[in-house]
Design a protein around this motif. Structure first.
Motif, PDB file in Angstrom:
ATOM      1  N   GLY A 134       0.817  -1.208   0.000  1.00 21.17           N
ATOM      2  CA  GLY A 134       0.000   0.000   0.000  1.00 21.17           C
ATOM      3  C   GLY A 134       0.849   1.256   0.000  1.00 21.17           C
ATOM      4  O   GLY A 134       0.563   2.218  -0.720  1.00 21.17           O
ATOM      5  N   CYS A 135       1.915   1.263   0.792  1.00 20.60           N
ATOM      6  CA  CYS A 135       2.810   2.431   0.831  1.00 20.60           C
ATOM      7  C   CYS A 135       3.469   2.661  -0.521  1.00 20.60           C
ATOM      8  O   CYS A 135       3.586   3.803  -0.992  1.00 20.60           O
ATOM      9  N   ILE A 136       3.914   1.580  -1.160  1.00 20.63           N
ATOM     10  CA  ILE A 136       4.567   1.702  -2.469  1.00 20.63           C
ATOM     11  C   ILE A 136       3.587   2.225  -3.514  1.00 20.63           C
ATOM     12  O   ILE A 136       3.904   3.147  -4.282  1.00 20.63           O
ATOM     13  N   VAL A 137       2.401   1.652  -3.546  1.00 19.02           N
ATOM     14  CA  VAL A 137       1.399   2.069  -4.532  1.00 19.02           C
ATOM     15  C   VAL A 137       0.976   3.512  -4.283  1.00 19.02           C
ATOM     16  O   VAL A 137       0.821   4.307  -5.225  1.00 19.02           O
ATOM     17  N   LEU A 138       0.793   3.891  -3.025  1.00 17.90           N
ATOM     18  CA  LEU A 138       0.410   5.269  -2.698  1.00 17.90           C
ATOM     19  C   LEU A 138       1.491   6.245  -3.143  1.00 17.90           C
ATOM     20  O   LEU A 138       1.182   7.300  -3.732  1.00 17.90           O
ATOM     21  N   LEU A 139       2.741   5.922  -2.869  1.00 23.26           N
ATOM     22  CA  LEU A 139       3.840   6.803  -3.266  1.00 23.26           C
ATOM     23  C   LEU A 139       3.892   6.968  -4.779  1.00 23.26           C
ATOM     24  O   LEU A 139       4.052   8.087  -5.291  1.00 23.26           O
ATOM     25  N   LEU A 140       3.743   5.875  -5.514  1.00 18.09           N
ATOM     26  CA  LEU A 140       3.748   5.956  -6.977  1.00 18.09           C
ATOM     27  C   LEU A 140       2.584   6.793  -7.480  1.00 18.09           C
ATOM     28  O   LEU A 140       2.720   7.564  -8.444  1.00 18.09           O
ATOM     29  N   GLU A 331      -6.250   6.321  -9.073  1.00 15.36           N
ATOM     30  CA  GLU A 331      -6.626   4.954  -8.724  1.00 15.36           C
ATOM     31  C   GLU A 331      -5.521   4.282  -7.901  1.00 15.36           C
ATOM     32  O   GLU A 331      -5.794   3.475  -7.006  1.00 15.36           O
ATOM     33  N   MET A 332      -4.281   4.634  -8.187  1.00 16.90           N
ATOM     34  CA  MET A 332      -3.172   4.115  -7.402  1.00 16.90           C
ATOM     35  C   MET A 332      -3.185   4.683  -5.987  1.00 16.90           C
ATOM     36  O   MET A 332      -2.901   3.970  -5.013  1.00 16.90           O
ATOM     37  N   VAL A 333      -3.527   5.968  -5.863  1.00 21.17           N
ATOM     38  CA  VAL A 333      -3.658   6.570  -4.533  1.00 21.17           C
ATOM     39  C   VAL A 333      -4.751   5.845  -3.743  1.00 21.17           C
ATOM     40  O   VAL A 333      -4.563   5.495  -2.564  1.00 21.17           O
ATOM     41  N   ALA A 334      -5.896   5.622  -4.396  1.00 20.17           N
ATOM     42  CA  ALA A 334      -7.003   4.938  -3.728  1.00 20.17           C
ATOM     43  C   ALA A 334      -6.611   3.522  -3.316  1.00 20.17           C
ATOM     44  O   ALA A 334      -6.880   3.084  -2.184  1.00 20.17           O
ATOM     45  N   ILE A 340      -3.206   0.186   2.899  1.00 22.55           N
ATOM     46  CA  ILE A 340      -2.664   0.685   4.161  1.00 22.55           C
ATOM     47  C   ILE A 340      -3.698   0.567   5.270  1.00 22.55           C
ATOM     48  O   ILE A 340      -3.419   0.050   6.363  1.00 22.55           O
ATOM     49  N   MET A 341      -4.915   1.046   5.017  1.00 20.00           N
ATOM     50  CA  MET A 341      -5.962   0.969   6.033  1.00 20.00           C
ATOM     51  C   MET A 341      -6.347  -0.490   6.315  1.00 20.00           C
ATOM     52  O   MET A 341      -6.627  -0.859   7.455  1.00 20.00           O
TER      53      MET A 341
END
Length: 595
Positions: A134-140, A331-334, A340-341
């Protein structure tokens, strides 16, 4: 005149100050905030008449999600409740951050299979990977790296999906007939099946195969023309729930005398999971495992799981966007926030589910708020129905998984690739075979590498058309470059032009390189242009670059100022040839050669 040329060929670099200033202004705009929190766009425009449609869609998706979540928990090698733990937080989080009303977030068969290899060691591994992925996808997503998904072609995605579906379906071939298998891998699963045919449990096999046939037939009821078509549609959408209800009821009734004719799911821990930080260390067989040791165990999955989850959600969002532009980065942020949650409630990695998204769309969902109903239904199941889940036959869950996997084996795409471009079967085949017989993580990397071979090959060998044309009575070699040039293709252009001139036995005295389609070059190409001019002079042939892009010409001119005269703009080919052969320098060189 020289100052004008210097300005013409000067490299245009962006101003760092203006970039920072524009970025700051964009960051402070209300539109930027609403783009990162799409709920601020659709919630103020929410209508009361949407409530019933969102409720029906969310409820229908929930009936599909619960049995699939239990089944995918088993696929991951975890206790069944972990599938349910993974099925509700994403529903709530996507409401705030998601941009596509149809998308449903939960664990999928592919995600479950990818975490199986280390989740069987301890569930803490799956939860930690959920958080880190989740952290990796959010950062990207925050870095607007959604463009990365464009580098993975449809043949590679198709090969990966079909391999994963085949592997997952094969792993359930034992469960559907009441056998237990020591491995979920493709070949060991089938080996176990064929070597234990005499151990098949007849009641499990009958129920499992009957459930599979029922599920496949129920996909067709939506096409029934007579009667109430809405009834048939929702009956078909509820097929998974109906299969589980029937199998559970049958197992419960037949077990009253103390004998259980089916292998059942067994005890499922009741209650909602605690909300706590994901585990950054764990204990396995009484031995402490540090965070670093957990990361080394997970290995390449920290790269492949975020990649696959991004591919799934972006592909699903685009499939159901209905003409709207999908912001892949959002969509990557979501998705990053959902993972993460979710890791705070013991979830394994999640992404968009095509099956449940299709159900959501078919049910007429109007906004992402339908996910709240789905999430609530899963929470209620965890709170009140876990004792009932004890009697769910494993063969029924296996039938649900196999039916879902059959829909992912899109054989028609192989036919489409064969008809449209047979070369695309190469990356597809590489991906399919390596994913099936090696691993999903390295298989998709092999597929991407195979695809890159095509890109690099076409880049290294651009389409260059060279022909002789008679212009103003002179034989001229006209070189037409049909695509941009980069360092990989620089030497190829030079070799092709020099080889062409050698075939003319010195009769061609001028080569014109037309460059309307050469929109950019790099230093390597510029050096080869300079070198090619010297090679052509050794062959008593001049070179002119005609109608090149100013930016491309500027790279050569900044490298060698004395090459500026070879670039000709806004003139016809006849004028270019005439100006060369009528020039004093050409006349002098001709006289010298004759002497």
């Amino acid at each position: 005149m020289r100052a004008d040329e210097d300005n013409l060929y000067r490299e245009q670099l962006p101003s760092l100050g203006s970039l920072i200033r524009d970025g700051g202004r964009k960051l402070c705009r209300p539109a930027t905030v609403t783009s990162k929190f799409p709920i601020l766009n659709w919630l103020p425009r929410y209508r009361l008449e949407y409530i019933m449609q969102d409720f029906i869609a969310g409820f229908t998706v929930g009936l599909t999600t619960i049995p699939q979540a239990i089944a995918y928990g088993v696929v991951a090698g975890l206790e069944p409740q972990y599938g349910l733990y993974s099925a509700f937080m994403g529903c709530f989080t996507y409401i705030v951050f998601g941009s596509c009303k149809d998308v449903t977030i939960a664990t999928t068969a592919i995600m479950a299979l990818m975490v199986n290899q280390y989740a069987t060691i301890s569930p803490d591994y799956a939860v930690l990977v959920c958080f880190l992925a989740g952290c990796i996808v959010l950062l990207l997503g925050l870095l607007n790296m959604g463009v990365l998904v464009r580098f993975i072609s449809i043949p590679v995605i198709t090969g990966f999906t079909m391999a994963a579906a085949t592997t997952i379906g094969s792993a359930q071939i034992n469960n559907i007939v009441g056998l237990s298998s020591p491995s979920n891998d493709l070949l060991p699963a089938w080996k176990n099946f064929f070597t234990h045919l005499d151990s098949i449990r007849i009641w499990d096999a009958l129920l499992g195969i009957s459930s599979l046939v029922f599920l496949l037939l129920m996909t067709l009821v939506k096409d029934i023309k007579w009667g109430n078509r809405i009834f048939w549609k929702y009956l078909g959408l509820s097929r998974n729930a109906l299969a589980v209800i029937f199998g559970t009821f049958l197992a419960y009734i037949l077990s009253r005398d103390g004998n259980q004719p089916f292998r059942v799911t067994g005890n499922i821990t009741a209650g909602v999971p605690p909300f706590r930080l994901p585990p950054f260390s764990t204990t396995v067989d009484g031995e402490y495992v540090s965070f670093g040791d957990m990361i080394s165990t997970v290995g390449a999955s920290l790269g492949s799981i975020p990649l696959i989850s991004i591919l799934e959600i972006v592909a699903i969002s685009k499939a159901f966007s209905k003409g709207k532009i999908v912001d892949a980065s959002q969509e990557m942020v979501a998705l990053g926030m959902c993972n993460i949650m979710g890791s705070f409630v013991l979830s394994m990695p999640v992404t968009g589910s095509f099956t449940r998204t299709a159900v959501n769309n078919a049910s007429g969902v109007k906004t992402p708020l339908g996910g709240a109903v789905t999430g609530t239904l899963v929470l209620m199941a965890l709170a009140f129905l876990t004792q009932t889940f004890y009697f769910i036959p494993k063969c029924t869950l296996a039938a649900i998984i196999i039916a879902a996997m059959i829909s992912l084996v899109e054989l028609h795409k192989i036919k489409d690739m064969w008809q449209s471009k047979k070369k695309d079967l190469f990356p597809f085949t590489v991906t399919l075979i390596t994913c099936m017989f090696w691993s999903l993580e390295y298989g998709i990397l092999c597929g991407i590498a195979a695809n890159m071979v095509y890109i690099l090959y076409s880049s290294a060998r651009p389409h260059v058309d060279i022909k002789l044309e008679k212009v103003n009575g002179h034989e001229v070699g006209l070189v037409d470059v049909k695509q941009k040039l980069d360092y990989a293709s620089a030497e190829y252009l030079k070799e092709k032009v020099v080889r062409f001139l050698n075939q003319q036995n010195g009769e061609t005295q001028l080569v014109v390189i037309r460059g309307e389609e050469i929109n950019s070059i790099d230093y390597t190409v510029a050096m080869n242009i300079v070198s090619m001019k010297g090679d052509l002079e050794a062959l008593n042939c001049a070179m002119i670059c005609w109608n090149w892009n100013i930016a491309s010409a500027g790279v050569v001119c900044r490298l060698k100022n004395d090459l500026r005269p070879i670039f000709k703009f806004d003139v016809t080919l006849e004028e270019v040839v005439a100006s060369h052969f009528d020039s004093p320098s050409h006349t002098a060189s001709t006289v010298t050669m004759e002497a």
